[in-house]
Design an enzyme around this catalytic site. Structure first.
Site, PDB file in Angstrom:
ATOM      1  CB  THR A   1      87.780 -37.761 -26.393  1.00 48.91           C
ATOM      2  OG1 THR A   1      86.712 -36.959 -25.666  1.00 48.91           O
ATOM      3  CG2 THR A   1      86.947 -39.279 -26.207  1.00 48.91           C
TER       4      THR A   1
ATOM      5  CE  LYS B   1      84.215 -36.571 -23.576  1.00 49.99           C
ATOM      6  NZ  LYS B   1      83.294 -35.679 -23.389  1.00 49.99           N
TER       7      LYS B   1
ATOM      8  CE  LYS C   1      88.810 -39.815 -32.270  1.00 53.97           C
ATOM      9  NZ  LYS C   1      89.787 -38.821 -31.888  1.00 53.97           N
TER      10      LYS C   1
END
Lengths: 294, 294, 294, 294
Positions: C95, C171, C240
């Site tokens: 990711t 994603k 994050k």
């Protein structure tokens, strides 16, 4: 005092002129050199580069557009860092990020140079009249040496703390208060307009009673007149400032819902094609949500 | 002028006293009768009921706690509606909902009585000194007849429109601006505190520069001093006002994200057991979210 | 096929093992080499560096922690970029930010190498069983060559578009949906708990009716059990990811109020000392705002 | 069992038919009488009033539009309250406020009648097939007697608690989850659309992986197809439900930021003239904020 001055946009130019008139010896630099012409006519020396302005200066003041411009002028080729004498001081007056302020603090310290942030509140006419407000931060000894210069620029000099980035945080905070105040007024104006009350009437009542600070008067006036095309500061710039506030919130772990909303309003304005209009145009997103035709 | 005055809380009492001193003939009523004693000593007539105060009056002013208190005093047994002479006027000065204002407007009109909303800004000392701000709305002829009385109470009388509820909307809007300003300052204070800058310093800079309206000075001061236990207005009251603003947003189909956040802050404060503390205690929820110990 | 595999955390390890079992020829690299031991025992070659893993490979798959880890493994000394043969392909499964994906796309293209993003949904047991979901994006020819490998990893391979960053956006979007679903359930659980209804009952009703997706079942279960100390993903990681979603919102000029709230919840959790706990701990900030003791 | 059934809208009609088919003896009432015709043809008795339906019934089920409709049918002239036998039960299946549920609970108790809330999830075809989900709450003895009837209507009957209002809170909570899920999907679809990814692709990936509950599939499909004009539930109705959730948040002192945002989206849709369109049209406000033309 021998002063290097970098950045002659509307604000920087007015500040440099003020310093000249107060009798300081100035070397001025701007990316577009012609901005310096009239200052040179008044006795300033035209510097060929930031390094040229910094060489021999006791103090360098910078009033540049953003982090990138500061980075280039200080650390780029012919930059300030390489030319400023040990013991001399760089004071950054522009609205930069806390990270950039920390980088300047550390990089100048490594070279034995002083650094302070000396952010300013107010517009060009106030700069020319020396009636800005200055919010400074830095080591006590550095700020003490800057004081006589800052007092020429501002009607009042506030001290935020001993870490330069603290002045930048206060400045960003004050800019954020403008954004939040625009939102609150936009909500009130839209609500009253839909109830048949002219926002100008509400503005009169606000500024005639307990909501009469410059932040209300200046921005509220533009909002009720819906004048967006002579930008003091653009949506793009307001978004940049808001992102810096949010980044500070991230660093210090502080949720800031008003700032998050301000960011969303900026993005909506950008998406509507208003990136370069005055940022009070944010009020139009509030109006559109309320079904008030644009 | 012959005036009936209903509601002798801190504000109402000061307003009634001011009217007495200006030479008006007052009949005063309060649910707790003793609140009228000193006014009676100064020449007011003690009324046994709202109807008693309204009988023979040219104007009835009410300064009651909320919609329910107004409902009871006007439409309850021995209420104003049944006793006020045709052509006489009721002016409600309290902070009531738009629905209640509309109900008063219509019900008085049915009886040939006049109605206006005449909301007031300011605190008891200003009321006693006649330096309130008054925001009035109603039919032109009604407001014109009220004017001499309102001018005794306020340093300035603003006109919001011809529908009485418009004055209530403006008043609620101004109260909402306080809530939103508390939130914005709370976010700024928390952010700066976590960056090592005393909120009192930020407050000094704000009020020493462009954020110096009473709304900043009065509430900001309480916030940085964290004094919550001598409530001017409680969280419960602030929540009630905020719900009325949101209800107006519902009626006029205006999204009000700042008001929605204010509501959530009030609920969090209520849930934390602070319902009766001064509503600047909302700042504590912001601080807690930022990890600043309570 | 000859595959280089970088990153042997819980997910990467399981994916690499799956590929081995499917008969592919693997060179595996991990910063901490011991993580490769059992894979080597099963026939993988231990690579001394990312470059070593990439040399001779037709495909390099990376499953690294974040942008910085990818940056180091690809562009650092002994990095993939310098060793991957022209025509060979790097597929990043982790990711990462859209900016990082764009940088990989461009840098590999300059070297005549192929790049695709091939993000994965699911947990280590699904990786080992080959029942992940894969969301891939990249040039058609690149993705076509990857397909046989991706089909070993996932029960289903989705194609998001021809720009690799599109897979990363999808994603990140799906991760954001988890955050937003946690918030909505947290609000519902807190509200019902204060009304005397056990959140477990609400959870039963939700998952027994129309709210029975894995996103409800998996996270809702952890929430009602208030189990936070065996973190699948930490608050720090969730923050994050949320920042990357917000950054995408910035780039594409899309206001994302749910994401902004998720960010604030993460910050509040960080400020409360919960940075390393499972990110469903965000529910505790909702509970605390509701006055439910922690 | 002898059942009175009130309210023959799409849902009520299907539920009544299901009960008839299961062999119960029904007296049916609807404001517009013709809605009962085919049920009468199948053996139901046409009741002239709610009281007529309630007289002689062991159980009265009501499936009415809102609080006001329930108030009229129960407490109005020829209402249920006056006709229901002591010991008989009224179960309200509609989506009403907690306050209304409490009022029914207390008023029926005063008359020696039983009351339960028995809210239902699902649409008319599920009602006809007896595959609804039922969320019931009330005194144990009351719910026990209702059980055989509820089991005819639903594939599963959940028990929320012993206070009838608890079922209403759960039902409102579930409706709120729909609103919040629409918002989260709208943000994701807008973000991806601006990045060049068709929302239909994202929808495929969502529902093909971990976001595959009916709440995702049903509403997501309408969103990506942008079909708003065959309303299952209107914006007006969604706003009403959201206001009831927020009112519950008020009563139980629970901040609900997702619900507050849902309210604002509804208001924006109302202001845009979409009050009577299907409430998935809320997605259009998200799209407009993102600069996606309507």
């Amino acid at each position: 005092m021998k002063i290097g001055f970098l950045g002659l946009g509307a604000m920087g130019h007015a500040m440099a002129r003020r310093l000249l008139e107060a009798g300081h010896e100035l070397a001025v630099w701007n990316r577009t050199q012609a901005r310096a012409d009239d200052l040179v006519a008044r006795g300033a020396r035209r510097a060929a580069s930031p390094a040229d302005a910094a060489g021999g200066a006791e103090i360098v003041l910078s009033m540049l557009f953003d982090d990138a411009a500061v980075e280039a002028a200080v650390f780029g080729p012919e930059g300030v860092a390489s030319a400023l004498a040990p013991g001399a001081i760089h004071a950054c007056c522009g609205t930069i990020s806390l990270d950039q302020a920390r980088r300047l603090r550390d990089a100048h310290a490594e070279r034995g140079q002083g650094y302070a942030s000396a952010t300013v509140l107010g517009r060009p006419p106030a700069a020319e009249a020396g009636t800005l407000f200055v919010v400074a931060a830095g080591a006590e000894s550095v700020v003490a040496r800057l004081a006589p210069v800052l007092e020429v620029l501002g009607q009042r000099v506030f001290l935020a703390g001993e870490d330069p980035a603290q002045a930048n945080l206060v400045k960003l905070s004050l800019n954020f208060l403008i954004m939040s105040t625009i939102e609150q007024m936009a909500e009130v104006f839209a609500l009253n307009e839909k109830a048949g009350i002219d926002p100008k009437t509400v503005f009169e009542i606000m500024t005639g009673s307990f909501y009469n600070a410059p932040v209300h008067r200046n921005y509220g006036k533009m909002m009720v007149e819906r004048v967006y095309d002579d930008p003091g500061a653009s949506v793009r710039l307001a978004l940049k400032d808001t992102e810096m506030v949010l980044a500070a919130g991230h660093d210090f772990q502080v949720p800031l819902p008003h700032a998050a909303l301000a960011r969303d309003r900026c993005l909506a304005a950008m998406a509507a094609g208003d990136a370069e209009r005055d940022f009070v145009v944010l009020t139009e997103n509030v109006r559109r949500d309320a079904g008030l035709a644009r």
